[in-house]
Structures are given as structure tokens and as C-alpha cells.
Design an enzyme around this catalytic site. Structure first.
Site, PDB file in Angstrom:
ATOM      1  N   HIS A  90      -4.178  -5.234  -7.058  1.00 30.46           N
ATOM      2  CA  HIS A  90      -5.215  -4.361  -7.601  1.00 30.46           C
ATOM      3  C   HIS A  90      -6.588  -4.998  -7.437  1.00 30.46           C
ATOM      4  CE1 HIS A  90      -6.518  -0.746  -9.452  1.00 30.46           C
ATOM      5  NE2 HIS A  90      -5.263  -0.356  -9.504  1.00 30.46           N
ATOM      6  N   ASP A  98      -1.854   4.269   0.756  1.00 27.11           N
ATOM      7  CA  ASP A  98      -2.138   5.521   0.039  1.00 27.11           C
ATOM      8  C   ASP A  98      -3.391   6.232   0.549  1.00 27.11           C
ATOM      9  OD1 ASP A  98      -0.040   4.942  -1.619  1.00 27.11           O
ATOM     10  OD2 ASP A  98      -1.268   4.398  -3.347  1.00 27.11           O
ATOM     11  N   HIS A  99      -4.436   5.418   0.801  1.00 29.36           N
ATOM     12  CA  HIS A  99      -5.721   6.072   1.084  1.00 29.36           C
ATOM     13  C   HIS A  99      -5.848   6.580   2.515  1.00 29.36           C
ATOM     14  CE1 HIS A  99      -6.771   5.622  -2.945  1.00 29.36           C
ATOM     15  NE2 HIS A  99      -6.756   4.300  -2.920  1.00 29.36           N
ATOM     16  N   ASN A 126      -0.816  -1.406   1.144  1.00 28.81           N
ATOM     17  CA  ASN A 126      -0.736  -0.098   0.492  1.00 28.81           C
ATOM     18  C   ASN A 126      -1.541   0.912   1.318  1.00 28.81           C
ATOM     19  OD1 ASN A 126      -1.576   2.144  -1.141  1.00 28.81           O
ATOM     20  ND2 ASN A 126      -0.878   1.045  -2.945  1.00 28.81           N
ATOM     21  N   THR A 177      -4.639   3.332 -10.614  1.00 28.82           N
ATOM     22  CA  THR A 177      -3.874   2.830 -11.748  1.00 28.82           C
ATOM     23  C   THR A 177      -4.786   1.987 -12.643  1.00 28.82           C
ATOM     24  OG1 THR A 177      -2.052   2.680 -10.195  1.00 28.82           O
ATOM     25  CG2 THR A 177      -1.715   1.684 -12.353  1.00 28.82           C
ATOM     26  N   HIS A 186       2.291   4.804  -3.231  1.00 26.26           N
ATOM     27  CA  HIS A 186       2.407   5.282  -4.613  1.00 26.26           C
ATOM     28  C   HIS A 186       2.601   6.796  -4.555  1.00 26.26           C
ATOM     29  CE1 HIS A 186       0.437   5.339  -8.913  1.00 26.26           C
ATOM     30  NE2 HIS A 186       1.591   5.972  -8.871  1.00 26.26           N
ATOM     31  N   ARG A 188      -1.453  13.490  -5.110  1.00 24.54           N
ATOM     32  CA  ARG A 188      -2.825  13.586  -4.598  1.00 24.54           C
ATOM     33  C   ARG A 188      -2.996  12.930  -3.234  1.00 24.54           C
ATOM     34  NH1 ARG A 188      -6.054   9.620  -8.718  1.00 24.54           N
ATOM     35  NH2 ARG A 188      -5.101  10.965 -10.261  1.00 24.54           N
ATOM     36  N   HIS A 189      -2.136  11.963  -2.898  1.00 29.25           N
ATOM     37  CA  HIS A 189      -2.264  11.388  -1.549  1.00 29.25           C
ATOM     38  C   HIS A 189      -0.894  11.369  -0.844  1.00 29.25           C
ATOM     39  CE1 HIS A 189      -1.496   7.884  -4.050  1.00 29.25           C
ATOM     40  NE2 HIS A 189      -2.757   7.700  -4.388  1.00 29.25           N
ATOM     41  N   GLY A 210      -4.484  -2.553  -0.920  1.00 24.72           N
ATOM     42  CA  GLY A 210      -4.646  -1.246  -0.304  1.00 24.72           C
ATOM     43  C   GLY A 210      -6.062  -0.915   0.100  1.00 24.72           C
ATOM     44  N   HIS A 211      -6.873  -0.551  -0.891  1.00 25.68           N
ATOM     45  CA  HIS A 211      -8.171   0.056  -0.603  1.00 25.68           C
ATOM     46  C   HIS A 211      -9.022  -0.752   0.370  1.00 25.68           C
ATOM     47  CE1 HIS A 211     -12.310   1.382  -1.292  1.00 25.68           C
ATOM     48  NE2 HIS A 211     -11.768   2.559  -1.507  1.00 25.68           N
ATOM     49  N   GLU A 241       5.714   2.582  -5.309  1.00 27.96           N
ATOM     50  CA  GLU A 241       5.113   2.540  -6.658  1.00 27.96           C
ATOM     51  C   GLU A 241       5.321   3.901  -7.282  1.00 27.96           C
ATOM     52  OE1 GLU A 241       0.972   1.708  -6.684  1.00 27.96           O
ATOM     53  OE2 GLU A 241       1.211  -0.147  -5.592  1.00 27.96           O
ATOM     54  N   ARG A 275      -8.284  17.408   3.784  1.00 29.45           N
ATOM     55  CA  ARG A 275      -8.304  18.623   4.593  1.00 29.45           C
ATOM     56  C   ARG A 275      -6.951  19.318   4.671  1.00 29.45           C
ATOM     57  NH1 ARG A 275     -12.828  19.444   7.996  1.00 29.45           N
ATOM     58  NH2 ARG A 275     -14.557  19.000   6.615  1.00 29.45           N
ATOM     59  N   ARG A 305       2.498   9.743  -6.513  1.00 30.25           N
ATOM     60  CA  ARG A 305       2.017  10.125  -7.843  1.00 30.25           C
ATOM     61  C   ARG A 305       2.577  11.480  -8.244  1.00 30.25           C
ATOM     62  NH1 ARG A 305      -2.826   6.931  -9.362  1.00 30.25           N
ATOM     63  NH2 ARG A 305      -2.811   8.287 -11.170  1.00 30.25           N
ATOM     64  N   GLU A 346       4.543  -7.551 -11.176  1.00 30.34           N
ATOM     65  CA  GLU A 346       3.321  -7.567 -10.369  1.00 30.34           C
ATOM     66  C   GLU A 346       2.163  -7.695 -11.346  1.00 30.34           C
ATOM     67  OE1 GLU A 346       2.743  -4.744  -7.158  1.00 30.34           O
ATOM     68  OE2 GLU A 346       0.580  -4.740  -7.527  1.00 30.34           O
TER      69      GLU A 346
HETATM   70  N1  PXP Z   1      -0.658  -2.640  -7.004  1.00 31.26           N
HETATM   71  C1  PXP Z   1      -0.545  -1.546  -7.780  1.00 31.26           C
HETATM   72  C2  PXP Z   1       0.530  -1.504  -8.806  1.00 31.26           C
HETATM   73  C3  PXP Z   1      -1.397  -0.432  -7.601  1.00 31.26           C
HETATM   74  O1  PXP Z   1      -1.256   0.658  -8.384  1.00 31.26           O
HETATM   75  C4  PXP Z   1      -2.372  -0.478  -6.578  1.00 31.26           C
HETATM   76  C5  PXP Z   1      -3.252   0.703  -6.344  1.00 31.26           C
HETATM   77  O2  PXP Z   1      -2.475   1.781  -5.921  1.00 31.26           O
HETATM   78  C6  PXP Z   1      -2.441  -1.639  -5.794  1.00 31.26           C
HETATM   79  C7  PXP Z   1      -1.585  -2.707  -6.044  1.00 31.26           C
HETATM   80  C8  PXP Z   1      -3.446  -1.773  -4.689  1.00 31.26           C
HETATM   81  O3  PXP Z   1      -4.722  -1.831  -5.234  1.00 31.26           O
HETATM   82  P1  PXP Z   1      -5.987  -1.776  -4.288  1.00 31.26           P
HETATM   83  O4  PXP Z   1      -5.969  -0.437  -3.604  1.00 31.26           O
HETATM   84  O5  PXP Z   1      -7.139  -1.943  -5.225  1.00 31.26           O
HETATM   85  O6  PXP Z   1      -5.843  -2.898  -3.308  1.00 31.26           O
END
Ligand code: PXP
Length: 238
Positions: A191, A9-10, A7, A101, A43, A49-50, A213-214, A70, A18, A45, A151
Site C-alpha cells: 500500500h 487493478d488500475h 497489482n 483500501t 482486487h 469498479r476495475h 500497484g499504483h 485480494e 470507457r 471489489r 500483509e
Molecule cells: N495491498 C493491498 C491489500 C491493497 O489493497 C492494495 C491496493 O489495492 C495494494 C497492496 C497496492 O497498493 P498501491 O496501489 O498503493 O501500490
């Protein structure tokens, strides 16, 4: 070994801080694939936001593995998905004020709304997964409304602070995963998964996909995306 969906997103979170072109999540996706990712997850949203709409459009062209979108089950997002056609949509609950989430979908409560969304996406050639808490009723209801996959939310497992609560949370994931497979669904998880806690989840024979992701993006900041993903693949192989 389950598939690894990275993932990104970040990467977009840093860019949006910025409102400039860099860092580019599309470049991050390419490097994640070079590092061994089996899929790319984003994701989109409601508040953008990202990840932005254009990111998803360009990723659709560039991603060579699988693109997992997502999104919330809204008319707006349904239109985006049916236009861009990711390989998979993971339906998630969304609240404006949340940091990430929080909790899975309440499929039991929202079955009437979710069922037609699943049907339209599947008719559009998109596989649908539902993000749910590891709760047997939610898994059963997901199957009843024709979800192809669930999931399982691993937040409670990831947040557990002592071995007993960790074991209890893992047990719930195991039971939900077994039921999912028994009902004929694919079972994914995600997650809060990290290099340190992913092992027991990755070793479950029922797991077909993990979305992380994170923790990968955080490590990528220090060692680069390709290496961060390669290291996660090595952990999953153990
Ligand atoms: N799965 C889902 C459904 C999520 O919403 C997220 C966060 O966007 C993730 C997985 C990934 O989570 P993490 O960033 O904590 O790894």
C-alpha cells in the site's frame, strides 16, 4: 529480496473508464511477468469498479507465476475464490465509498467471521494472507485464527511527510514483521509503496512479499509495463 507481486487493478480502471476491451489487464500481467514480477495481484471489489470476474478467470489460466486475489470476506467472494482457485487470497476490508483500501482488517473485532473463511479457503488449497495495520495485537490475532501470512499496511509509512514520522511508521512495520515471523507466519507488505520509498521495507529480512500497484501502473503508462516492473525489481535488488 522479497517477491514482487504486481497489482494490475488500475490497468482495468483505465479500461472501465470507457467500458471497452482495452487496455487488457491480462496482457499487462504477461508483460509484468516478462519484466520479472513474481506474482500478479488483483482486487475483485464488490462494486466491480476495475477488475471483473472474467479477468480473474482468464488470469488464472494465463498467469505463470502466482495469482493473488485480494477480496473482502463475503459469501459472494468466497464462492468466486473457491471456483477460480487463485494461489493466494489476501483478505481486505472494503468500503463502497473508499478510493482505495483504507486501513487494515480489524482481525480482533472480526475473528469469529474471519476464522471460518480462512478455514474454507485453506481447505480449498488456497493460501490466506490477512491485510492488517502494523499493530502487534492484529498480528497476534491473525496467528490465533490460523492465517498463514499477514500483509502489513504500509500506508502510514508511505504517507509520512517528515523523517521522524517516517521513522516511527517504519518502526511499527519492523516490530509487526518481527512478531509475525516469530509466530511462524509469512510477512508481506503493501500500500502506497513507490520506487522511492520501497527500499527500507524491501531490505527488512522478514519480508517475503511486496504488493505494489499504483506506482508501477503509473510508470508503465509512460515507459511500458515490462520496463516499469524491471525497474522496480532493480530497486528491490539494491
Ligand atoms: N495491498 C493491498 C491489500 C491493497 O489493497 C492494495 C491496493 O489495492 C495494494 C497492496 C497496492 O497498493 P498501491 O496501489 O498503493 O501500490
Amino acid at each position: 529480496m522479497p517477491r514482487l507481486g504486481v497489482n494490475i487493478d488500475h490497468v482495468a480502471t483505465v479500461r472501465q473508464a470507457r467500458r471497452v476491451p482495452d487496455p487488457d489487464p491480462v496482457q499487462a500481467a504477461v508483460l509484468a511477468e516478462l519484466g520479472g514480477a513474481d506474482g500478479i495481484t488483483v482486487h475483485l471489489r464488490g462494486d466491480r469498479r476495475h477488475i471483473q470476474d472474467r479477468d480473474v478467470e482468464v488470469l488464472r489460466q494465463v498467469v505463470k507465476t502466482r495469482l493473488n486475489l485480494e477480496m473482502a470476506s463475503t459469501q459472494e467472494m468466497l464462492k468466486v475464490a473457491l471456483t477460480i482457485k487463485p494461489d493466494q487470497v489476501t483478505l481486505v476490508p472494503e468500503r463502497r465509498e473508499e478510493l482505495t483500501t483504507e486501513g487494515g482488517l480489524d482481525v480482533v473485532l472480526n475473528a469469529v467471521q474471519l476464522r471460518p473463511t480462512i478455514k474454507m479457503l485453506e481447505e480449498g488449497g488456497i493460501h490466506v494472507s490477512l491485510f492488517v495495520d502494523p499493530d502487534l495485537e492484529q498480528v497476534k490475532e491473525s496467528h490465533r485464527i490460523d492465517a498463514r501470512a499477514v500483509e502489513l499496511n504500509t500506508a502510514a509509512y508511505a504517507d509520512a511527510r517528515d523523517p521522524r514520522s517516517c521513522e516511527t511508521a517504519l518502526r511499527k512495520v519492523v516490530d509487526a514483521a518481527r512478531l509475525g515471523v516469530k509466530l511462524g507466519m509469512a510477512v508481506h507488505a503493501g500500500h502506497g509503496l513507490t520506487y522511492h520509498n520501497v527500499g527500507p521495507i524491501a531490505r527488512l529480512p522478514e519480508m517475503t512479499e511486496l504488493n505494489i500497484g499504483h506506482n508501477i501502473v503509473a510508470r508503465a503508462l509512460l515507459v511500458g509495463m515490462e520496463r516499469a516492473v524491471r525497474e522496480m525489481v532493480e530497486v528491490l535488488r539494491r
